[in-house]
Design an enzyme around this catalytic site. Sequence first.
Site, PDB file in Angstrom:
ATOM      1  N   ASP B  11      35.321  43.706  38.434  1.00  7.03           N
ATOM      2  CA  ASP B  11      36.143  44.572  39.280  1.00  7.03           C
ATOM      3  C   ASP B  11      36.030  45.998  38.776  1.00  7.03           C
ATOM      4  O   ASP B  11      36.286  46.268  37.608  1.00  7.03           O
ATOM      5  CB  ASP B  11      37.608  44.139  39.236  1.00  7.03           C
ATOM      6  CG  ASP B  11      37.814  42.826  39.966  1.00  7.03           C
ATOM      7  OD1 ASP B  11      36.977  42.486  40.826  1.00  7.03           O
ATOM      8  OD2 ASP B  11      38.809  42.133  39.669  1.00  7.03           O
ATOM      9  N   ASP B 130      39.257  34.999  51.660  1.00  8.47           N
ATOM     10  CA  ASP B 130      40.432  34.687  50.850  1.00  8.47           C
ATOM     11  C   ASP B 130      41.239  33.645  51.612  1.00  8.47           C
ATOM     12  O   ASP B 130      41.603  33.865  52.765  1.00  8.47           O
ATOM     13  CB  ASP B 130      41.274  35.941  50.601  1.00  8.47           C
ATOM     14  CG  ASP B 130      40.603  36.879  49.605  1.00  8.47           C
ATOM     15  OD1 ASP B 130      39.765  36.392  48.816  1.00  8.47           O
ATOM     16  OD2 ASP B 130      40.915  38.079  49.618  1.00  8.47           O
TER      17      ASP B 130
END
Lengths: 210, 259
Positions: B11, B130
């Site tokens: 990330d 997701d």
Amino acid sequence: MIAILDYKAGNLTSVMRALDYLGFSCRITNSAEEIRRAERIVFPGVGAAGKSMESLRQLGLDELLRELFSSGVPILGICVGLQVLFDLSEENNTGCLGILPGQVIKFPEKMVSQRGDLLKIPHMGWNKVDFVKNHPVTGDIPKGSEFYFVHSYYPEPAGQDLTIGTTEYGITFTSAVACKNLVAVQFHPEKSGKPGLKLLDNFCRWSGVA
Amino acid sequence: MLSKRIIPCLDVRDGRTTKGIKFRDNIDIGDPVEMGRFYYEQGADEIVFYDITASSDRRPIMLDVVRKVAETIFIPFSVGGGIRTLEDMRDVLLAGAEKVSVNSAAVLNPDIISRGAEAFGNQCIVLGMDVKKVAVSETIPSGYEIVINGGRKHMGMDALWWAREAERLGAGEICLNSIDADGTKNGYELELTRLISTAVGIPVIASGGAGEPRHLLDVLDRGCADAALVASMVHFGTYSIGQIKDFLSQNGVGVRGSW
């Protein structure tokens, strides 16, 4: 200087970065003059055979490639750059360069693995290449090394003479070929870690005589 | 036969890797370029970078990261986070990424998948999903729902339907993230992974929940995943990519050797 043929075939910069990293000077170009002067040629490719042949013809690179093959200059074809060297590709039923005899065909549907899972197409990821014949360009690559593939079609050379590497994915197919001053691979050496870099390094030092 | 892929996920915020990642002394723990190189050397099969910077005016920083990563690692890598337009995709691919990952932008505008696939090829387009487990209903027959905004917003969209639809639109791969399993380190959501992976003809990367090598074995074997994303279990130095691969290989899962 190494010429990387520019015919709008996807990410040419990844080949250039790998050659830069290895310390060889190269240029992405479609200038016939510059290509003729180059000491070796990389013919990359991503995308569909039909569009690739269309761009090659528009740029006059189809004729130039045949000329280069006869001239004896070392040439490395990658992925679609391997496929369009043959007579014909099943993809969009495309007439190709005809530098190598044979055709390019689609993986059969519904292939299954040994444990019975359906094999997905495109064949995408890391797979072993069994180098079945010695060649300077594949020298010093450990047996069982894996390379990165992304493709739905594979070459079927006429006769076994051309095949220097094979790979298994549901079927055993030709993943590397060689003929005189030409070597071509179905995988992406520029994205295949150390064995890929070794292959590129070998190519950049190869005289063009097998 | 195709090897199963192990994919570290980084990330990146404002050009730096987030989370307090513990590395050996010689690695700048915040530099995504050095971390990418570190995992490449360890034998990662691919690397994923997520730009979690909220504002789009930070994009040039991310593109600079992509460019530098492309100069030093010679395996495929993908970039996701904030990709909304064809222009965004083109920028990232030209900077040197092999693949772009779209998630909420594709849920809100599925057209981006087909347009991206047409422009750059199916193999370039990864759909990030997701997913949250919910009660089976008429709108969510699989019992798995698509969510966005880190799981805060339910979209009333069935995950199984969406996976098939994305394949039809031209996605080349699915990165399947279970919001329920994410961050638990208790293992991947096997049932969900198996459901999606056996329903589509494109590769599925399992994401969320990895804490130990056994979890990867479970998801690659019983979960039928083609690849597994790892984050904290490697970022904190608990396991190396090599250790994970050794374990998988000893248990009969085909993985790529490190040479």
